[in-house]
Write a protein that holds these residues in place. Structure first.
Motif, PDB file in Angstrom:
ATOM      1  N   UNK A   1       0.766  -1.187  -0.067  1.00  0.00           N
ATOM      2  CA  UNK A   1       0.241   0.060   0.063  1.00  0.00           C
ATOM      3  C   UNK A   1       0.791   1.321  -0.120  1.00  0.00           C
ATOM      4  N   UNK A   2       1.926   1.118   0.754  1.00  0.00           N
ATOM      5  CA  UNK A   2       2.698   2.363   0.803  1.00  0.00           C
ATOM      6  C   UNK A   2       3.358   2.770  -0.497  1.00  0.00           C
ATOM      7  N   UNK A   3       3.824   1.487  -1.135  1.00  0.00           N
ATOM      8  CA  UNK A   3       4.454   1.621  -2.626  1.00  0.00           C
ATOM      9  C   UNK A   3       3.370   2.253  -3.592  1.00  0.00           C
ATOM     10  N   UNK A   4       2.438   1.844  -3.597  1.00  0.00           N
ATOM     11  CA  UNK A   4       1.243   2.323  -4.388  1.00  0.00           C
ATOM     12  C   UNK A   4       0.897   3.507  -4.004  1.00  0.00           C
ATOM     13  N   UNK A   5       0.612   4.105  -2.835  1.00  0.00           N
ATOM     14  CA  UNK A   5       0.331   5.345  -2.652  1.00  0.00           C
ATOM     15  C   UNK A   5       1.372   6.288  -2.870  1.00  0.00           C
ATOM     16  N   UNK A   6       2.738   6.153  -2.996  1.00  0.00           N
ATOM     17  CA  UNK A   6       3.577   7.177  -3.447  1.00  0.00           C
ATOM     18  C   UNK A   6       4.274   6.573  -4.831  1.00  0.00           C
ATOM     19  N   UNK A   7       3.361   6.395  -5.715  1.00  0.00           N
ATOM     20  CA  UNK A   7       3.553   6.348  -7.303  1.00  0.00           C
ATOM     21  C   UNK A   7       4.518   5.247  -7.752  1.00  0.00           C
ATOM     22  N   UNK A   8       4.496   4.293  -7.387  1.00  0.00           N
ATOM     23  CA  UNK A   8       5.151   3.149  -7.826  1.00  0.00           C
ATOM     24  C   UNK A   8       3.981   2.530  -8.860  1.00  0.00           C
ATOM     25  N   UNK A   9       4.714   2.183 -10.039  1.00  0.00           N
ATOM     26  CA  UNK A   9       4.196   1.655 -11.130  1.00  0.00           C
ATOM     27  C   UNK A   9       4.311  -0.120 -10.960  1.00  0.00           C
ATOM     28  N   UNK A  10       5.395  -0.314 -10.376  1.00  0.00           N
ATOM     29  CA  UNK A  10       5.836  -1.735 -10.221  1.00  0.00           C
ATOM     30  C   UNK A  10       6.321  -2.011  -8.985  1.00  0.00           C
ATOM     31  N   UNK A  11       6.041  -2.979  -8.409  1.00  0.00           N
ATOM     32  CA  UNK A  11       6.373  -3.727  -7.091  1.00  0.00           C
ATOM     33  C   UNK A  11       6.911  -5.154  -7.234  1.00  0.00           C
TER      34      UNK A  11
END
Length: 360
Positions: free
Chosen positions: A249-259
């Protein structure tokens, strides 16, 4: 200006001969007056010079012997008190760290300390009971709150349109926040609400992606799991899935297009063997100024302040749960490049047993 308690505590007076004599200045003056008075009376009564000196020296020696005996008796006790001041961590430990002294003032102070210790134990028990009751109420409320949310989702499934989709996403956010509150309440409990067993890392990562699916789709974040199904770690699966969900959720919240999820084994077949799970994203990254505080409770940093919707609890809960499960957690990030969160799982069960972790 407020004074630092630890600084005041570190400069406590020590029990030394000089301090003891300065504290007994009145007794020393009276003793000297007594010796001089006896010498004067002996001289007035016509006693010989040598006899006067002998009597005066004898009285002086008696006074010195009394002071020495009192010093030895008190020094033993007060030095144990000073050592207690260095070792003590809780007020309820006071009387267990020192022995009851033999002199009156010491016994009185020991009785006062014993009374304070009993009161501290009582207050601590009441506080723990109150905290437990409050936590149980919060957990009950959370479970009750999930029921209308689940009902609302079922109703929305029968509806259509953009408004229904938007409302469904908002309900999902509410559900995620409720789950966060539930796990926070459980992680701060005195009893350990988890059970350690062999867990598939790949399965836990897929489950975390599944639970965050709507949010990942909304933020156009694509997860990838490059972990073999054979990779097993020692952990509590629900807690692990929750932690991975917070990181996602943190990664998606701060603009990540891939994890991406990857796992590596380090120091295999040694007492320090461990499996390291790395969750890497290509989001906006974290500034160097914010890095030292990323695991602090409620810290949102510059990115969180810009988004306006951050709570600062996600990574804090991850670090708190890792501490409860005896897992390692670290974070590396470069602003404008992305962030890596590493969770390390020790292989040696004995290390977990030594820290009170239970297995199922």
């Amino acid at each position: 200006m407020m004074r630092n308690f630890d600084e005041d505590f570190s400069i406590q007076p020590s029990f030394s001969v000089g301090r003891y004599l300065r504290d007994r200045w009145l007794a020393l003056i009276i003793g000297c007056v007594c010796v001089l008075g006896v010498y004067g009376m002996c001289a007035t009564l016509g006693v010989g010079f040598q006899a006067c000196i002998a009597v005066s020296v004898f009285i002086l020696l008696c006074i010195c012997l009394l002071l020495v005996c009192e010093y030895v008796r008190r020094a033993r006790y007060w030095r144990s008190v000073c050592k207690m001041n260095e070792d003590i961590r809780h007020t309820c430990e006071v009387t267990s760290l020192i022995k009851e002294p033999s002199f009156l003032e010491g016994r009185l102070s020991y009785a006062a300390l014993e009374r304070l210790s009993d009161l501290s134990n009582t207050e601590l028990t009441l506080a723990q009971r109150s905290s437990t009751e409050y936590r149980e109420y919060i957990e009950l409320w959370i479970h009750e709150a999930k029921t209308p949310i689940a009902a609302a989702k079922l109703i929305l499934d029968r509806m259509g349109g953009a408004d229904a989709d938007a409302l469904s996403r908002e309900l999902e956010r509410v559900g995620n926040q409720i789950d966060q509150a539930l796990y926070y309440a459980r992680s701060t409990a005195l009893n350990k609400d988890y059970s350690i067993r062999q867990v598939s890392l790949a399965h836990a990562a897929r489950e975390a992606c599944k639970r965050q699916a709507r949010f990942l789709i909304e933020k156009q974040t694509i997860p990838s799991i490059d972990i073999s199904d054979d990779v097993q770690v020692l952990s509590d699966e629900p807690w692990l899935v929750f932690m991975l969900g917070q990181i996602l959720a943190n990664a998606a919240q701060y603009g990540a297009s891939s994890v991406s999820f990857t796992a590596t084994e380090e120091a295999a077949n040694t007492p320090h063997g461990r499996t390291v799970l790395e969750v890497r994203d290509n989001g906006c990254g974290i500034s160097a100024a914010d890095m030292p505080r990323v695991f602090d409770r409620g810290f949102t940093g510059s990115n969180g302040r810009e988004s306006g919707s951050a709570t600062g609890m996600g990574l804090y809960l991850v670090s708190l749960m890792c501490a409860r499960l005896s897992l390692g957690v670290s974070l590396a990030s470069e602003e404008g490049v992305g962030t890596r969160v590493m969770l390390s799982f020790p292989h040696d069960r004995r290390r977990l047993h030594e820290q009170g972790i239970k297995f199922s």
